[in-house]
Design an enzyme around this catalytic site. Structure first.
Site, short mmCIF file in Angstrom:
data_model
loop_
_atom_site.label_atom_id
_atom_site.label_comp_id
_atom_site.label_asym_id
_atom_site.label_seq_id
_atom_site.Cartn_x
_atom_site.Cartn_y
_atom_site.Cartn_z
N GLU A 1 0.94 -1.41 -0.13
CA GLU A 1 -0.09 -0.03 -0.05
C GLU A 1 0.95 1.40 0.06
O GLU A 1 1.81 1.39 0.38
CB GLU A 1 -0.67 -0.04 1.21
CG GLU A 1 -1.89 -1.18 1.45
CD GLU A 1 -2.56 -1.09 2.65
OE1 GLU A 1 -2.72 0.06 3.17
OE2 GLU A 1 -2.81 -2.22 3.28
N CYS B 1 3.20 8.23 1.44
CA CYS B 1 3.59 7.32 2.25
C CYS B 1 3.95 5.97 1.55
O CYS B 1 2.94 5.37 0.82
CB CYS B 1 2.52 7.18 3.27
SG CYS B 1 2.75 5.84 4.22
N CYS C 1 5.35 -7.59 7.21
CA CYS C 1 6.20 -6.83 8.54
C CYS C 1 6.28 -7.98 9.51
O CYS C 1 5.59 -8.65 9.88
CB CYS C 1 5.99 -5.49 8.96
SG CYS C 1 7.03 -4.86 10.22
N CYS D 1 4.29 -5.41 15.97
CA CYS D 1 3.52 -4.47 16.93
C CYS D 1 2.13 -4.85 17.01
O CYS D 1 1.48 -5.12 16.06
CB CYS D 1 3.73 -2.98 16.29
SG CYS D 1 5.52 -2.61 16.24
N CYS E 1 -0.56 -3.09 14.91
CA CYS E 1 -0.34 -2.70 13.46
C CYS E 1 -0.83 -3.79 12.67
O CYS E 1 -0.42 -4.74 12.92
CB CYS E 1 1.07 -2.41 13.38
SG CYS E 1 1.65 -1.86 11.81
N CYS F 1 -1.89 1.93 8.14
CA CYS F 1 -1.01 0.87 7.71
C CYS F 1 -1.80 -0.44 7.43
O CYS F 1 -2.15 -1.12 8.42
CB CYS F 1 0.27 0.71 8.66
SG CYS F 1 0.49 2.10 9.50
N1 SAH Z 1 7.92 0.07 10.80
C1 SAH Z 1 8.30 1.67 10.95
C2 SAH Z 1 7.44 2.22 9.93
C3 SAH Z 1 5.92 1.82 9.44
S1 SAH Z 1 4.61 2.02 10.71
C4 SAH Z 1 7.67 2.03 12.37
O1 SAH Z 1 7.38 1.04 13.11
O2 SAH Z 1 8.17 3.16 12.70
C5 SAH Z 1 4.16 3.72 10.56
C6 SAH Z 1 3.76 4.26 12.02
O3 SAH Z 1 2.50 3.86 12.08
C7 SAH Z 1 4.51 3.95 13.15
O4 SAH Z 1 4.68 5.13 14.01
C8 SAH Z 1 3.45 2.82 13.58
O5 SAH Z 1 3.77 2.65 14.94
C9 SAH Z 1 2.40 3.71 13.44
N2 SAH Z 1 0.96 2.74 13.51
C10 SAH Z 1 0.87 1.48 13.42
N3 SAH Z 1 -0.40 1.18 13.40
C11 SAH Z 1 -0.92 2.10 13.97
C12 SAH Z 1 -2.29 1.98 14.39
N4 SAH Z 1 -3.24 1.24 14.63
N5 SAH Z 1 -2.49 3.49 14.72
C13 SAH Z 1 -1.69 4.08 14.80
N6 SAH Z 1 -0.51 4.48 14.39
C14 SAH Z 1 -0.12 3.09 13.94
#
Ligand code: SAH
Length: 346
Positions: free
Chosen positions: A91, A104, A111, A115, A118, A333
């Site tokens: 995406e 973006c 990944c 997390c 995510c 994401c």
């Molecule tokens: N892997 C990298 C970049 C991709 S995620 C990282 O972890 O930074 C991009 C951003 O979106 C990160 O700050 C991540 O923590 C955040 N993110 C992921 N899922 C989310 C959600 N459900 N709500 C808000 N932010 C989210």
């Protein structure tokens, strides 16, 4: 035979490949410029037909196409589902700000960081994207913009950029190349969940991009409940890597902090965060979590965001509330890819 992804080659490498094919070195500059304008081999009209055919037989010009788009009715934000040549998809999100179009992009298919909040990580990491594919995402957006061009790039789509280090660095050098897209490195943000050794190495690359750290917690206990990477590196080690980055590049680091109800959003958390970040050249980006019902993780109300923000302000920590865009098009994401994967299965 191996298919060359021509757009991912440095100018010197294009020269070398062309030499191997019995071509003159000066052709390299022409091929390089065409590719980064988004051209297909068949469009490269200042090359002989024979060379164009040879190039097409050797590999790929534009490695990404648009499979699906969605436009937000709220703010015009556009979400792309990009198709790669092996059938995988990733995406991207295009946001229109007054200071220019911001794209973006994804750096991996899925990944593996895990997390909990995510969506990109739910099915693990399928593979790394190549530099050519990341460039392809930008090419697709430029074509879609029809005249206007992508002005800023954030590496915040699916994937962990520091887990695909070499291709990400290659992408950054190519996308900012004066004979290519020539997007200023100062207009690019790289976001990481905090892979400490790679962050330190990245500080030494001489790339003046903005580094964002997905911090999301004021202490290791809380961070470990939502981010597995926190079991590998403590917050102090991670912030030390940020300090090193600041020292080496002279640039402030952005701390991403998604507020999660009942997890990291209390006034005590804000106080603890302020103490942690005291004296650091950084800026905190607050955003309410995009709720993930499957994991029982919920976002916060606007007044909770403002309360958290005011604690930070009182403690003289530079902070803003990040604007959410594309809320109605599964802007966060991994959400669109997940949906399409689901539809493909049924
Ligand atoms: N892997 C990298 C970049 C991709 S995620 C990282 O972890 O930074 C991009 C951003 O979106 C990160 O700050 C991540 O923590 C955040 N993110 C992921 N899922 C989310 C959600 N459900 N709500 C808000 N932010 C989210």
């Amino acid at each position: 035979m191996e298919q060359i992804q021509w757009m991912g080659l440095y100018l010197e490498e294009v020269k070398q490949r062309l030499a191997e094919m019995g071509e003159k070195p000066f052709r390299a500059g022409q091929v390089f410029a065409w590719l980064h304008k988004g051209a297909r081999f068949e469009d490269m009209t200042n090359l002989s037909l024979a060379l164009r055919e040879k190039l097409a037989a050797s590999g790929i010009d534009q490695p990404v196409t648009v499979r699906e788009t969605r436009v937000s009715k709220l703010d015009g934000t556009k979400k792309f589902l990009f198709a790669l040549t092996d059938g995988n998809c990733v995406e991207g999100v295009l946001m229109r700000y007054h200071y220019g179009a911001t794209l973006c992009i994804s750096t991996q298919v899925g990944c593996k960081m895990g997390c909990r909040f995510c969506a990109s990580t739910l099915e693990g990491c399928v593979r790394n994207l190549t530099a050519a594919e990341m460039l392809g995402e930008v090419q697709c957006a430029n074509k879609d913009l029809d005249g206007e061009r992508v002005h800023n790039i954030v590496l915040m789509g699916s994937g962990e950029p520091m887990d695909n280090y070499d291709e990400v660095v290659r992408f950054l050098r190519l996308v900012s190349h004066p004979d290519g897209l020539n997007i200023g490195l100062r207009h690019i943000s790289v976001s990481t969940c905090g892979l400490v050794p790679q962050m330190k190495r990245f500080a030494e690359e001489g790339l003046p991009v903005t580094l964002s750290l997905s911090l999301h917690a004021p202490n290791d206990e809380i961070r470990r409940t939502i981010m597995p990477v926190a079991n590998r590196y403590t917050i102090e080690e991670t912030l030390d890597a940020c300090r090193y980055y600041i020292e080496k590049t002279g640039r402030r680091v952005v701390m991403e902090y998604a507020l999660i109800d009942g997890v990291n959003a209390s006034a005590e958390c804000a106080e603890e965060l302020a103490t942690r970040l005291r004296g650091m050249q950084c800026h905190v980006n607050l955003i309410p979590l995009n709720t993930v019902k499957e994991r029982n993780l919920y976002g916060v109300t606007e007044s909770q965001v403002q309360a958290f923000l005011s604690v930070l302000e009182k403690r003289h920590i530079s902070a803003t509330r990040r604007r959410e865009m594309g809320d109605d098009i599964e802007g966060a994401c991994g959400q669109l890819r997940k949906k399409v994967l689901r539809e493909d299965k049924t």
